[in-house]
Every structure is written in C-alpha cells, then in structure tokens.
Motif scaffolding. Structure first.
Motif, PDB file in Angstrom:
ATOM      1  N   ILE A   1      -3.104  83.234  44.245  1.00  0.00           N
ATOM      2  CA  ILE A   1      -3.192  83.498  42.585  1.00  0.00           C
ATOM      3  C   ILE A   1      -4.281  82.310  42.236  1.00  0.00           C
ATOM      4  O   ILE A   1      -5.029  82.631  41.397  1.00  0.00           O
ATOM      5  CB  ILE A   1      -1.918  83.453  42.156  1.00  0.00           C
ATOM      6  CG1 ILE A   1      -0.724  84.409  42.495  1.00  0.00           C
ATOM      7  CG2 ILE A   1      -1.983  83.213  40.628  1.00  0.00           C
ATOM      8  CD1 ILE A   1      -1.243  85.752  42.215  1.00  0.00           C
ATOM      9  N   LEU A   2      -4.249  81.025  42.689  1.00  0.00           N
ATOM     10  CA  LEU A   2      -4.984  79.861  42.354  1.00  0.00           C
ATOM     11  C   LEU A   2      -6.385  80.247  42.694  1.00  0.00           C
ATOM     12  O   LEU A   2      -7.389  80.175  41.810  1.00  0.00           O
ATOM     13  CB  LEU A   2      -4.650  78.553  42.666  1.00  0.00           C
ATOM     14  CG  LEU A   2      -5.317  77.190  42.397  1.00  0.00           C
ATOM     15  CD1 LEU A   2      -5.351  77.295  40.895  1.00  0.00           C
ATOM     16  CD2 LEU A   2      -4.780  76.067  43.150  1.00  0.00           C
ATOM     17  N   ASN A   3      -6.558  80.738  44.031  1.00  0.00           N
ATOM     18  CA  ASN A   3      -7.877  80.953  44.435  1.00  0.00           C
ATOM     19  C   ASN A   3      -8.608  82.102  43.680  1.00  0.00           C
ATOM     20  O   ASN A   3      -9.754  82.078  43.348  1.00  0.00           O
ATOM     21  CB  ASN A   3      -7.762  81.555  45.805  1.00  0.00           C
ATOM     22  CG  ASN A   3      -9.138  81.372  46.560  1.00  0.00           C
ATOM     23  OD1 ASN A   3     -10.047  80.605  46.318  1.00  0.00           O
ATOM     24  ND2 ASN A   3      -9.156  81.861  47.602  1.00  0.00           N
ATOM     25  N   THR A   4      -8.029  83.201  43.136  1.00  0.00           N
ATOM     26  CA  THR A   4      -8.475  84.164  42.430  1.00  0.00           C
ATOM     27  C   THR A   4      -8.746  83.606  41.173  1.00  0.00           C
ATOM     28  O   THR A   4      -9.945  83.822  40.646  1.00  0.00           O
ATOM     29  CB  THR A   4      -7.631  85.338  42.446  1.00  0.00           C
ATOM     30  OG1 THR A   4      -7.179  85.697  43.511  1.00  0.00           O
ATOM     31  CG2 THR A   4      -8.144  86.519  41.557  1.00  0.00           C
ATOM     32  N   ALA A   5      -8.028  82.861  40.576  1.00  0.00           N
ATOM     33  CA  ALA A   5      -8.293  82.543  39.208  1.00  0.00           C
ATOM     34  C   ALA A   5      -9.519  81.310  39.367  1.00  0.00           C
ATOM     35  O   ALA A   5     -10.286  81.427  38.181  1.00  0.00           O
ATOM     36  CB  ALA A   5      -6.820  81.489  38.565  1.00  0.00           C
ATOM     37  N   ILE A   6      -9.713  80.424  40.094  1.00  0.00           N
ATOM     38  CA  ILE A   6     -10.632  79.646  40.193  1.00  0.00           C
ATOM     39  C   ILE A   6     -12.148  80.644  40.502  1.00  0.00           C
ATOM     40  O   ILE A   6     -12.962  80.107  39.810  1.00  0.00           O
ATOM     41  CB  ILE A   6     -10.403  78.623  41.493  1.00  0.00           C
ATOM     42  CG1 ILE A   6      -9.404  77.750  41.309  1.00  0.00           C
ATOM     43  CG2 ILE A   6     -11.811  78.033  42.143  1.00  0.00           C
ATOM     44  CD1 ILE A   6      -8.765  76.872  42.347  1.00  0.00           C
ATOM     45  N   LYS A   7     -12.087  81.634  40.958  1.00  0.00           N
ATOM     46  CA  LYS A   7     -13.249  82.264  41.251  1.00  0.00           C
ATOM     47  C   LYS A   7     -13.538  83.004  39.954  1.00  0.00           C
ATOM     48  O   LYS A   7     -14.772  82.962  39.730  1.00  0.00           O
ATOM     49  CB  LYS A   7     -12.887  83.261  42.656  1.00  0.00           C
ATOM     50  CG  LYS A   7     -12.872  82.771  43.911  1.00  0.00           C
ATOM     51  CD  LYS A   7     -12.894  83.592  44.781  1.00  0.00           C
ATOM     52  CE  LYS A   7     -13.076  83.114  46.166  1.00  0.00           C
ATOM     53  NZ  LYS A   7     -12.627  83.903  47.324  1.00  0.00           N
ATOM     54  N   GLU A   8     -12.420  83.380  39.418  1.00  0.00           N
ATOM     55  CA  GLU A   8     -12.801  83.962  37.923  1.00  0.00           C
ATOM     56  C   GLU A   8     -13.392  82.971  37.153  1.00  0.00           C
ATOM     57  O   GLU A   8     -14.182  83.314  36.355  1.00  0.00           O
ATOM     58  CB  GLU A   8     -11.388  84.616  37.428  1.00  0.00           C
ATOM     59  CG  GLU A   8     -11.165  85.927  37.961  1.00  0.00           C
ATOM     60  CD  GLU A   8      -9.900  86.508  37.395  1.00  0.00           C
ATOM     61  OE1 GLU A   8      -9.411  85.917  36.321  1.00  0.00           O
ATOM     62  OE2 GLU A   8      -9.295  87.478  37.798  1.00  0.00           O
ATOM     63  N   ARG A   9     -13.076  81.690  36.945  1.00  0.00           N
ATOM     64  CA  ARG A   9     -13.533  80.831  36.027  1.00  0.00           C
ATOM     65  C   ARG A   9     -14.833  80.141  36.714  1.00  0.00           C
ATOM     66  O   ARG A   9     -15.378  79.273  36.071  1.00  0.00           O
ATOM     67  CB  ARG A   9     -12.442  79.583  35.998  1.00  0.00           C
ATOM     68  CG  ARG A   9     -11.075  80.294  35.521  1.00  0.00           C
ATOM     69  CD  ARG A   9     -10.393  79.564  34.089  1.00  0.00           C
ATOM     70  NE  ARG A   9     -11.065  78.710  33.551  1.00  0.00           N
ATOM     71  CZ  ARG A   9     -11.787  79.107  32.475  1.00  0.00           C
ATOM     72  NH1 ARG A   9     -11.469  80.190  32.015  1.00  0.00           N
ATOM     73  NH2 ARG A   9     -12.714  78.361  31.586  1.00  0.00           N
ATOM     74  N   GLU A  10     -15.325  80.614  38.004  1.00  0.00           N
ATOM     75  CA  GLU A  10     -16.220  79.879  38.657  1.00  0.00           C
ATOM     76  C   GLU A  10     -16.428  78.219  38.616  1.00  0.00           C
ATOM     77  O   GLU A  10     -17.353  77.574  38.073  1.00  0.00           O
ATOM     78  CB  GLU A  10     -17.670  80.365  37.866  1.00  0.00           C
ATOM     79  CG  GLU A  10     -17.575  81.821  37.717  1.00  0.00           C
ATOM     80  CD  GLU A  10     -19.098  82.284  36.808  1.00  0.00           C
ATOM     81  OE1 GLU A  10     -19.724  81.537  36.462  1.00  0.00           O
ATOM     82  OE2 GLU A  10     -19.247  83.507  36.724  1.00  0.00           O
ATOM     83  N   MET A  11     -15.199  77.897  39.017  1.00  0.00           N
ATOM     84  CA  MET A  11     -15.008  76.440  39.311  1.00  0.00           C
ATOM     85  C   MET A  11     -15.643  76.098  40.565  1.00  0.00           C
ATOM     86  O   MET A  11     -15.792  76.983  41.423  1.00  0.00           O
ATOM     87  CB  MET A  11     -13.496  76.184  39.256  1.00  0.00           C
ATOM     88  CG  MET A  11     -12.877  76.234  37.875  1.00  0.00           C
ATOM     89  SD  MET A  11     -11.308  75.810  37.761  1.00  0.00           S
ATOM     90  CE  MET A  11     -11.180  74.112  37.813  1.00  0.00           C
ATOM     91  N   PRO A  12     -15.801  74.621  40.836  1.00  0.00           N
ATOM     92  CA  PRO A  12     -16.372  74.248  42.178  1.00  0.00           C
ATOM     93  C   PRO A  12     -15.324  74.811  43.246  1.00  0.00           C
ATOM     94  O   PRO A  12     -14.094  74.811  42.852  1.00  0.00           O
ATOM     95  CB  PRO A  12     -16.314  72.734  41.938  1.00  0.00           C
ATOM     96  CG  PRO A  12     -16.271  72.304  40.406  1.00  0.00           C
ATOM     97  CD  PRO A  12     -15.724  73.561  39.700  1.00  0.00           C
ATOM     98  N   CYS A  13     -15.955  74.695  44.364  1.00  0.00           N
ATOM     99  CA  CYS A  13     -15.052  75.390  45.410  1.00  0.00           C
ATOM    100  C   CYS A  13     -14.034  74.202  45.770  1.00  0.00           C
ATOM    101  O   CYS A  13     -14.266  73.082  46.179  1.00  0.00           O
ATOM    102  CB  CYS A  13     -15.910  75.537  46.710  1.00  0.00           C
ATOM    103  SG  CYS A  13     -15.225  76.203  48.052  1.00  0.00           S
ATOM    104  N   ILE A  14     -12.782  74.651  45.954  1.00  0.00           N
ATOM    105  CA  ILE A  14     -11.563  73.770  46.521  1.00  0.00           C
ATOM    106  C   ILE A  14     -10.795  74.644  47.483  1.00  0.00           C
ATOM    107  O   ILE A  14      -9.504  74.307  47.505  1.00  0.00           O
ATOM    108  CB  ILE A  14     -10.872  73.372  45.154  1.00  0.00           C
ATOM    109  CG1 ILE A  14     -10.315  74.315  44.412  1.00  0.00           C
ATOM    110  CG2 ILE A  14     -11.329  72.208  44.612  1.00  0.00           C
ATOM    111  CD1 ILE A  14      -9.432  73.818  43.317  1.00  0.00           C
TER     112      ILE A  14
END
Length: 173
Positions: A56-69
């Motif tokens: 879920i966190l990975n999908t949200a990060i990709k949607e928000r175009e945040m730096p890769c973590i």
C-alpha cells in the motif's frame, strides 16, 4: 485494484500529502504499550505514527511521485508524518529507539531528498527551530551592539580620564 485497497492507498497518500517529510521505521519488536508511548511523544510534536502495509505504501509513494524508497520496504514498516519541525520529530524517534534498543529508522524523505538512516540521525542532532531563530537574531544584533559600545566607549574614556584628573587635582589641594 479492490476498493478496500484503493481506500487504503488514498488514506496513506493523504497522510504523505499533509507532511513535507516521512520517516520509515521498523516496528517489529515494539509492544502495544511502547507504540502508544511513542505515538504520545510524537503527538506532542504534531506528528503521527502509522503502521502501513508495504504494498500500500509503495503504491501511494508512486502515485505521489515521491523519491524512491522501495529498498526500505522490507519487513514491517511504519511511517511517521506531520509536524512543522522534522528535526524535532527525528529527535523523538532516534531517542525513543536508542532507549528501547529494539527498532530503528529505516529511511526518510525530506522534501524531494531521500535520507539515509545516518542522515536522519544527523537531522535529529540539529538545534530546534526556536534555537536557530534565537541564534540568528543574536548574530544580527551583535554588530549593532558592538557599534554602540564603540561609540559610547570614547566619551566614557574621556570622562574617566577627566574624572581621574579632577580627583588627583582635588586630592592635591
């Protein structure tokens, strides 16, 4: 994607959107009481601690175009978001985790920059925002204060010399 997962992704995305930073932590060995204590300490800084499923966190990060973590998304993960002062929140996390010796900060994101565990620890060692403001104001006031002292010193020096001479002359009579 199932509606439940869409809802969870949206919730996590909203949490990420309301904060300029996010710290990823491991919570594997924390008890319920310790988690409640940590949440209380973070609440004092207006920050929140949320346990989040990695997918879920990975999908949200990709949607928000945040730096890769993505490399930090192994094992149980919790996020810490919110609060106006990321260095104070980092201080709370680092101190709590060092005192308990159970878990640690995995990674962080501050603005557009990805922070390693060591960089989050360095962030925690920065002075608070109020301390930085006070230091800055004292630096601004120092030249003015020194200038006033120089301007006052000359007349005071002359007065002291004249007073000493008057005392000497008055004592001779």
């Amino acid at each position: 994607m199932r509606p439940e997962k869409k809802y969870l992704v949206q919730e996590v995305s909203e949490q990420l959107a309301k904060s300029e930073y996010v710290f990823l932590t491991d919570f594997n060995r924390l008890t319920v009481a310790e988690t409640a204590e940590l949440r209380g300490q973070l609440a004092a800084q207006n920050a929140e601690f949320h346990v989040v499923k990695n997918s879920i966190l990975n999908t949200a990060i990709k949607e928000r175009e945040m730096p890769c973590i993505e490399d930090a998304l192994d094992g149980p993960t919790a996020i810490v978001v919110g609060g106006p002062n990321p260095s104070e929140v980092a201080k709370v996390l680092i101190k709590f985790f060092k005192d308990r010796e159970k878990v640690e900060v995995k990674k962080g994101v501050l603005g557009d920059k990805t922070l390693t565990k060591d960089e989050v620890e360095a962030l925690s060692k920065l002075p608070s925002l109020d301390e930085l403001r006070a230091t800055f104001l004292s630096l601004l006031n120092t030249p003015a204060t020194q200038m006033v002292r120089v301007l006052i010193a000359t007349p005071q020096g002359i007065l002291n010399v004249l007073q000493a001479k008057a005392d000497k002359d008055g004592g001779a009579e």
